[in-house]
Design an enzyme around this catalytic site. Sequence first.
Site, PDB file in Angstrom:
ATOM      1  N   GLU A 171      -6.660   4.677   7.895  1.00  0.00           N
ATOM      2  CA  GLU A 171      -6.736   6.031   7.637  1.00  0.00           C
ATOM      3  C   GLU A 171      -8.052   6.538   6.953  1.00  0.00           C
ATOM      4  O   GLU A 171      -8.260   7.869   7.083  1.00  0.00           O
ATOM      5  CB  GLU A 171      -5.487   6.171   6.720  1.00  0.00           C
ATOM      6  CG  GLU A 171      -4.032   6.017   7.609  1.00  0.00           C
ATOM      7  CD  GLU A 171      -3.047   5.569   6.582  1.00  0.00           C
ATOM      8  OE1 GLU A 171      -2.799   5.493   5.429  1.00  0.00           O
ATOM      9  OE2 GLU A 171      -2.075   4.992   7.606  1.00  0.00           O
ATOM     10  N   GLY A 180       2.635   2.159  10.892  1.00  0.00           N
ATOM     11  CA  GLY A 180       3.433   3.298  10.712  1.00  0.00           C
ATOM     12  C   GLY A 180       4.362   3.921  12.004  1.00  0.00           C
ATOM     13  O   GLY A 180       4.795   4.581  12.131  1.00  0.00           O
ATOM     14  N   SER A 195       3.329  -2.163  10.303  1.00  0.00           N
ATOM     15  CA  SER A 195       5.039  -2.247  10.562  1.00  0.00           C
ATOM     16  C   SER A 195       5.853  -3.671  10.231  1.00  0.00           C
ATOM     17  O   SER A 195       6.888  -4.103  10.786  1.00  0.00           O
ATOM     18  CB  SER A 195       5.386  -1.804  12.088  1.00  0.00           C
ATOM     19  OG  SER A 195       5.004  -0.673  12.087  1.00  0.00           O
ATOM     20  N   GLU A 206      -5.276  -5.088  10.337  1.00  0.00           N
ATOM     21  CA  GLU A 206      -4.396  -3.964  10.610  1.00  0.00           C
ATOM     22  C   GLU A 206      -4.411  -3.352  11.871  1.00  0.00           C
ATOM     23  O   GLU A 206      -5.481  -2.293  12.018  1.00  0.00           O
ATOM     24  CB  GLU A 206      -4.043  -2.967   9.368  1.00  0.00           C
ATOM     25  CG  GLU A 206      -3.887  -3.543   8.120  1.00  0.00           C
ATOM     26  CD  GLU A 206      -3.229  -2.301   7.147  1.00  0.00           C
ATOM     27  OE1 GLU A 206      -2.334  -2.755   6.724  1.00  0.00           O
ATOM     28  OE2 GLU A 206      -3.881  -1.406   7.049  1.00  0.00           O
ATOM     29  N   LYS A 218       0.257   4.100  -0.197  1.00  0.00           N
ATOM     30  CA  LYS A 218      -0.466   5.287   0.465  1.00  0.00           C
ATOM     31  C   LYS A 218      -0.046   6.602  -0.346  1.00  0.00           C
ATOM     32  O   LYS A 218      -0.132   6.525  -1.774  1.00  0.00           O
ATOM     33  CB  LYS A 218      -0.043   5.638   1.810  1.00  0.00           C
ATOM     34  CG  LYS A 218      -0.067   4.354   2.682  1.00  0.00           C
ATOM     35  CD  LYS A 218       0.006   4.532   3.987  1.00  0.00           C
ATOM     36  CE  LYS A 218      -0.375   3.089   4.687  1.00  0.00           C
ATOM     37  NZ  LYS A 218      -0.207   3.446   6.224  1.00  0.00           N
ATOM     38  N   HIS A 221      -9.435   0.871   4.745  1.00  0.00           N
ATOM     39  CA  HIS A 221      -8.145   1.380   5.613  1.00  0.00           C
ATOM     40  C   HIS A 221      -8.540   2.110   6.638  1.00  0.00           C
ATOM     41  O   HIS A 221      -9.210   3.245   6.628  1.00  0.00           O
ATOM     42  CB  HIS A 221      -7.173   1.924   4.623  1.00  0.00           C
ATOM     43  CG  HIS A 221      -5.823   1.652   5.184  1.00  0.00           C
ATOM     44  ND1 HIS A 221      -5.506   2.846   6.168  1.00  0.00           N
ATOM     45  CD2 HIS A 221      -4.744   0.948   4.959  1.00  0.00           C
ATOM     46  CE1 HIS A 221      -3.991   2.429   6.504  1.00  0.00           C
ATOM     47  NE2 HIS A 221      -3.763   1.410   5.839  1.00  0.00           N
ATOM     48  N   ASN A 223       0.816  -1.296  -0.098  1.00  0.00           N
ATOM     49  CA  ASN A 223      -0.038  -0.017  -0.010  1.00  0.00           C
ATOM     50  C   ASN A 223       0.820   1.288  -0.042  1.00  0.00           C
ATOM     51  O   ASN A 223       1.532   1.546   0.991  1.00  0.00           O
ATOM     52  CB  ASN A 223      -0.834   0.015   1.167  1.00  0.00           C
ATOM     53  CG  ASN A 223      -1.735   1.366   1.308  1.00  0.00           C
ATOM     54  OD1 ASN A 223      -1.731   2.247   0.466  1.00  0.00           O
ATOM     55  ND2 ASN A 223      -2.345   1.480   2.563  1.00  0.00           N
TER      56      ASN A 223
HETATM   57  P1  13P Z   1       2.943   0.296   7.708  1.00  0.00           P
HETATM   58  O1  13P Z   1       3.648  -0.989   7.073  1.00  0.00           O
HETATM   59  O2  13P Z   1       3.822   1.420   7.126  1.00  0.00           O
HETATM   60  O3  13P Z   1       3.073   0.386   9.135  1.00  0.00           O
HETATM   61  O4  13P Z   1       1.499   0.541   7.041  1.00  0.00           O
HETATM   62  C1  13P Z   1       0.655  -0.638   7.361  1.00  0.00           C
HETATM   63  C2  13P Z   1      -0.558  -0.207   6.509  1.00  0.00           C
HETATM   64  O5  13P Z   1      -1.382   0.609   6.827  1.00  0.00           O
HETATM   65  C3  13P Z   1      -0.697  -1.041   5.375  1.00  0.00           C
HETATM   66  O6  13P Z   1      -1.926  -0.857   4.739  1.00  0.00           O
END
Ligand code: 13P
Length: 248
Positions: free
Chosen positions: A94, A170, A209, A164, A11, A92, A9
């Site tokens: 976010e 992150g 992560s 997740e 982002k 997601h 992803n």
């Molecule tokens: P990270 O791998 O940067 O922690 O992000 C995970 C994520 O949100 C994947 O959709």
Amino acid sequence: MRKKLVAGNWKMHGNLAENAALLSALKPALAGIEAVVCVPFPYLAQAQAALAGSSIAWGAQNVSEQAKGAFTGEVSAAMLLDFGCRYVIVGHSERRSLYGETDELVASKYMAAQAAGLTPILCVGESLAERESGVTEAVVARQLDAVIKAAGVASLARAVVAYEPVWAIGTGKTATPEQAQAVHAFIRGKIAALDAGVADGLVIQYGGSVKAANAAELMAQPDIDGGLIGGASLVADEFIAICQAAAK
Ligand code: 13P
């Protein structure tokens, strides 16, 4: 036997030059390994041109719940299909937390994706406060139930679920393999209570992560069927190593 699947992803990262370098590194290194990259909308054509004919599929990170019409700024599932997408991330954390997407809206997006023939990657997961107050399973169940109620349990045969935990995204704080496995087993068990066959075939990715250094121990868990990778999916060597760990 479920096949493991790793998806990146990206982002809101990348540009034409960086993407070209990343995609051209991934393509030969992942030859024969099924993987997915979910890129920002403007770069779908670039991903399509770079990855067509490879074992790497591409997709988007969001989709409109509407099929077409006066919805300024939205992108439909049919448009994603036009650019060869096979996958789209829905729900997601976010999107849920920063853009107010409710369980019901996420379910509508999931259905719009499937109606167009795309495979939704449905994200679920609890916040730190929710984990600390002991409601992790209740939150994940509520998020899943919204989709099952709207689309039916059988629809999960044409979907991927990504667990997740929000506190691991992150942050560099990965769930331990045991913590992740416990929630994955809960998800599979919950679905198995409705349809054992669907539960058995369902790919449940872990996200939060994931890195080359911790991928193997996560993937070794019986109910972890791959990963949804954020930051590490932008680094060719990291993403390649994670995909290879999953394929082993
Ligand atoms: P990270 O791998 O940067 O922690 O992000 C995970 C994520 O949100 C994947 O959709």
